[in-house]
Design an enzyme around this catalytic site. Structure first.
Site, mmCIF file in Angstrom:
data_model
loop_
_atom_site.group_PDB
_atom_site.id
_atom_site.type_symbol
_atom_site.label_atom_id
_atom_site.label_comp_id
_atom_site.label_asym_id
_atom_site.label_seq_id
_atom_site.Cartn_x
_atom_site.Cartn_y
_atom_site.Cartn_z
ATOM 1 N N LYS A 69 51.732 -1.102 3.447
ATOM 2 C CA LYS A 69 51.371 -2.286 4.241
ATOM 3 C C LYS A 69 52.323 -2.448 5.427
ATOM 4 O O LYS A 69 51.931 -2.870 6.510
ATOM 5 C CB LYS A 69 51.418 -3.517 3.348
ATOM 6 C CG LYS A 69 51.161 -4.836 4.056
ATOM 7 C CD LYS A 69 50.994 -5.942 3.033
ATOM 8 C CE LYS A 69 51.092 -7.303 3.677
ATOM 9 N NZ LYS A 69 52.471 -7.758 3.864
ATOM 10 N N HIS A 117 48.704 -6.723 -12.149
ATOM 11 C CA HIS A 117 48.316 -6.909 -10.756
ATOM 12 C C HIS A 117 46.829 -7.240 -10.681
ATOM 13 O O HIS A 117 46.012 -6.622 -11.364
ATOM 14 C CB HIS A 117 48.628 -5.641 -9.952
ATOM 15 C CG HIS A 117 50.090 -5.476 -9.691
ATOM 16 N ND1 HIS A 117 51.037 -5.739 -10.646
ATOM 17 C CD2 HIS A 117 50.766 -5.075 -8.589
ATOM 18 C CE1 HIS A 117 52.240 -5.502 -10.135
ATOM 19 N NE2 HIS A 117 52.099 -5.108 -8.891
#
Length: 912
Positions: free
Chosen positions: A577, A148
């Site tokens: 999120k 990531h």
């Protein structure tokens, strides 16, 4: 001379850390004066003074007009970036020093959260040796490295920072004594000289990559940590456990399982990354194998120099002698070496093993058929030493470590996971089913209809399409991915790839699709099919969807072949999120409880795979505390968790820090597998559910439901520039399309942007409103919240993580960014109000007058950093406000903006 006027002593940092920071600040300023001129250092000092008086972009432009030159601004930003990297390095060295000091002061007492402490406590509580062995057999801990894009530093920079850490450690010890288990050059005898030299090298090394990183580079960066720390630290932990068991259970014998194994996503995670091709995945696997074989060769060579034991100390009938004779008849060992070491059977055996390892790299004659054969040779040496009065050599030396490493890492080093988005499989099967005459428009069918077709095809022995069928490139790539897995299993062994992860699992059909595609290529029974539940709604429905899958006879048959075992991955980043910090944490906690119940009822062994990011906004925090705070009945001893981005370099660059990180996890896992989490009163869980709903509503009202939010976010954060930072091989959106709304954005750049502008919204927003709505002026409810914080480790962990981020958020700095947005004042007011409300309630619940009152050192580090971060933020805003006119060369301006991003990332010790 000082660059940023840092005063760590005034900030109440420990003297040893404050001294290191002061030294680095002074030496770096001297290096900058020599490299850039004293006027450069003076300019940096003027910038610091300005930001403490009138911190506005307008004041900056008026007082320091020379910084309108992007090249000069970029160099100033680079200087502050390096300074914060040095502060971070000093803090890492301090962690090592404190841990060692505690161990020395303990005079034999176990270090808190160590393996020794866990074993002694459990033994003291009455756990018998057989019960301890049973507990150990349940442990299956799997840290998983991912690619990531949250590591903004180059490896060349990391290497130099590690050398600085080693030199700082050397400064505190007698000359020539290494303190961080790293190699020290001869010139490192004088620490100050070493620091000045490395600081010069660091300054003259580019901070930012000139081109985007490739997948192959990501693979090499991840594997670097295996060679540097991980392989040795795993052996270190096994030795810790062995010694702890000997102390707690004298006279008892234990068999130590491979309780800690590593996985990787780097080169296998193709979700939204078109650069991870089947060819790249296979290349990654061969690189894993090369690293493992090179490592074993080096350690066998080292072991050969230690086991110079004479043949006179080996019984004539010992199997070692016969094995050496057989090897010498097969491998090409030189006559000179045969003569020279003819009376040293251990050396001869190890020389033959070196030659076999070399042959294994190319598949030449004499190569090992697999790691099991290499292990057999090591075990033969171990047995010979034990049989011939050298058991101490076998049990505590390099051979013992190498046995642990070979059993743990094999020739595959780290099992590679493959991940793909569920929609990709659906699209591929839509085409394949149409080509095979099964059905048209599969993607438009209902979930029930999809499952019926998939189950029917799983029962059918016929292939769906010919291997050479003319399919679209995207569908062909899906099949080629499974073909690479089949090829890897045949050539490199089944440990090379063991599971297939499905992003955005929305139904049981997503599992059956992956299983059918795997079966089509012939690897269906050789893979664990792992659903990934990422959104709030998917977490809430996860148990029902798994029950639906378990009800499928075809899927149950697959699970039986896999030992009635199911791995389930939980997504922390996207759930946060989607629904905000508290809602994500609450739904993840409940999902674990419900999924564990469904698996128990279906007699399925469960392992959770926690997709935790580095920041609190993406599920970050102490993994050991997360293990201990899992819901009752949800932990079987099996657990996996991701290690991402800058977290990898922080946790695994220095051996003592890697050891401390992993020993805390092993200690927590061993404790949790024996002592289940206490029951959670219904009044607690009901309160949490109620607050989670409020928090989600408030968070979504800001982020998802307000049509003006996207404009504010793109204007008040550097998200447009973050997307251009060359720190990863994959795009910032899964689709790769341009960003037009929140849903398009990956969770990592989402959090990265909020860190840059100092709001840190994903790590706390909505919590204050939830606490206020639940507690309000109701003293009974408030006392309930206080008791939940005091007595429920999960809730305490959530609140403590939030207060850390509330403290790191800096609203005056954030206003500099909000002021750039057309509707910035209104959004800043909403966020500021929620921040103040949250701080009030956290202080009320914890009973502390200040945030993080229980962690004064952490408070002190934040206090030290805040004024020094402001120059970076101010320059970043000024640069974004003043782009070059259209048509002019903007390369220097772009680089300066990117340097401001990496600088703030270093200052905040986090990206995404």
């Amino acid at each position: 001379m000082s660059l940023a006027s840092l005063d760590p002593h005034a900030a109440s940092l420990p003297d040893s850390l404050a001294d290191d920071i002061t030294l680095l600040d002074r030496l770096f300023a001297q290096v900058l004066a020599a490299q850039e001129g004293e006027e450069f250092v003076a300019l940096a000092q003027k910038l610091v003074a300005l930001t403490r008086e009138t911190p506005t972009p307008e004041a900056l432009r008026a007082a320091l007009p020379e910084l309108s030159d992007p090249k000069l601004a970029g160099r100033i930003l680079r200087a502050f970036t390096v300074l914060f990297q040095l502060v971070n390095t000093a803090e890492q060295k301090e962690i090592v020093r404190v841990n060692r000091a505690r161990a020395e002061r303990g005079e034999g007492a176990p270090r808190p959260e160590s393996i020794r402490e866990a074993v002694l406590k459990l033994a003291g509580s009455g756990l018998t040796a057989p019960q301890m062995q049973a507990a150990l057999n349940k442990l299956d801990i799997g840290p998983t490295l991912t690619a990531h894009p949250t590591e903004a530093r180059r490896r060349a920079v990391l290497d130099k920072l590690l050398r600085i850490a080693e030199a700082l450690a050397l400064k505190d010890t007698p000359a020539g004594t290494p303190q961080l288990d790293g190699p020290l050059s001869r010139s490192s005898i004088r620490a100050a000289e070493t620091l000045e030299r490395v600081l010069t090298e660091l300054w003259q090394t580019d901070e930012i990559r000139r081109a985007s990183i490739t997948v192959a580079e990501e693979v090499r960066n991840a594997l670097y940590f295996f060679d540097r720390t991980i392989l040795d630290v795993v052996a270190w932990l096994h030795a810790d456990l062995r010694r702890a068991l000997e102390s707690a259970y004298p006279g008892e014998r234990f068999s130590l399982p491979n309780f800690l194994t590593f996985r990787s996503w780097v080169g296998g995670d193709r979700d939204g990354n078109p650069n991870v091709t089947p060819a790249v995945t296979y290349q990654t696997l061969t690189e894993h194998r090369r690293i493992a074989l090179d490592f074993y060769q080096s350690r066998v060579d080292r072991l050969r120099r230690q086991l110079s034991l004479s043949a006179s100390n080996v019984a004539p009938e010992d199997p070692l002698l016969a094995s050496v004779e057989a090897d010498l008849a097969e491998v090409l060992l030189s006559d000179e070496r045969r003569r020279r070491f003819g009376s040293e059977p251990y050396v001869l055996k190890l020389l033959c093993m070196e030659l076999r390892l070399e042959a294994t790299k190319t598949g030449a004659p004499g190569s090992y058929t697999g790691c099991f054969a290499f292990l057999a040779d090591l075990e033969l040496l171990d047995g010979a030493l034990r049989r011939n009065r050298a058991a101490i050599v076998a049990e505590t030396g390099a051979l013992s470590d190498l046995l642990v490493q070979a059993r743990t890492f094999g020739f595959h080093l780290a099992t590679l996971d493959v991940r793909q988005h569920s929609e990709v499989h659906e699209a591929a099967l839509t085409e394949i089913f149409s080509r095979a005459g099964v059905c048209e428009g599969y993607a438009k069918l209902s979930e029930t209809e999809k499952q019926e077709i998939l189950r029917q095809e799983l029962r059918s022995p016929r292939p769906l399409v010919a291997r050479d069928a003319n399919l679209s490139p995207k569908t062909r790539e899906v099949l080629d991915t499974f073909e690479v897995i089949r090829r890897a299993h045949a050539a490199l062994g089944p440990e090379s790839i063991k599971c297939f992860i499905i992003s955005m699992t929305h139904g049981a059909s997503d599992l059956l699709e992956a299983l059918l595609l795997a079966r089509e290529i012939g690897v269906g029974s050789a893979l664990d099919i792992v659903p990934l539940f990422e959104t709030i709604d998917d977490l809430a429905a996860g148990a029902e969807r798994m029950a639906d899958a378990f009800a499928s006879p075809e899927y149950r048959e697959h699970l039986l072949v896999r030992g009635s075992f199911q791995e389930i991955m939980l997504g922390y980043s996207d759930s946060s999120k989607d629904g905000g910090f508290l809602a994500a944490n609450a739904n993840l906690h409940r999902a674990q409880s419900e999924l564990a119940r469904v698996c128990r009822e279906s007699e399925i062994t469960l392992r959770f795979f926690h997709g935790r990011g580095g920041t609190v906004g993406r599920g970050g925090g102490r993994a050991s505390r997360a293990i201990l705070s899992q819901p009752p009945g949800s932990f079987s001893g099996k657990i996996r968790f991701t290690e991402q981005g800058e977290v990898i370099s922080f946790r695994y660059a220095l051996p003592p820090i890697a050891h401390r990180h992993l020993e805390q996890i092993v200690s927590a896992a061993l404790t949790a597998v024996v002592q289940e989490s206490p029951a959670e009163p219904e009044v607690w869980t009901d309160a949490l559910d109620s607050m989670a709903k409020t928090s989600r509503r408030v968070y979504r009202a800001l982020v998802h439901d307000d049509p003006a939010f996207w404009e504010f976010f793109t204007q008040a954060t550097p998200i447009g520039h973050i997307s251009k930072l060359p720190i990863a091989s994959r795009p910032v959106s899964r689709s790769g399309a341009s960003l037009t709304r929140v849903d398009d954005l990956r969770a990592i750049p989402w959090v990265f942007a909020w860190v840059q502008c100092r709001y840190l919204v994903p790590s706390w927003f909505g919590l204050g409103s939830a606490l206020e709505t639940f507690g309000g002026n109701n003293e009974v409810q408030t006392k309930l919240l206080q008791s939940m914080y005091r007595d429920w480790l999960f809730f305490k962990t959530v609140i403590d993580n939030a207060q850390m981020e509330l403290l790191r958020a800096h609203l005056p700095t954030a206003w500099l960014y909000a002021a750039r947005a057309k509707n910035g004042a209104a959004f800043h007011a909403r966020i500021s109000t929620e921040h103040e409300l949250t701080c009030q309630w956290v202080r009320r619940i914890t009973g502390s007058e200040t945030l993080l009152g229980h962690a004064p050192v952490v408070r002190a580090t934040v206090a030290l950093r805040n004024p020094a971060v402001l120059p970076l933020s101010l320059l970043q805003v000024a640069l974004m406000d003043s782009p070059p006119p259209a048509g002019q060369d903007d390369s220097a301006w772009k680089e300066a903006v990117l340097l401001s991003i990496t600088g703030i990332a270093a200052a905040m010790q986090s990206t995404g």
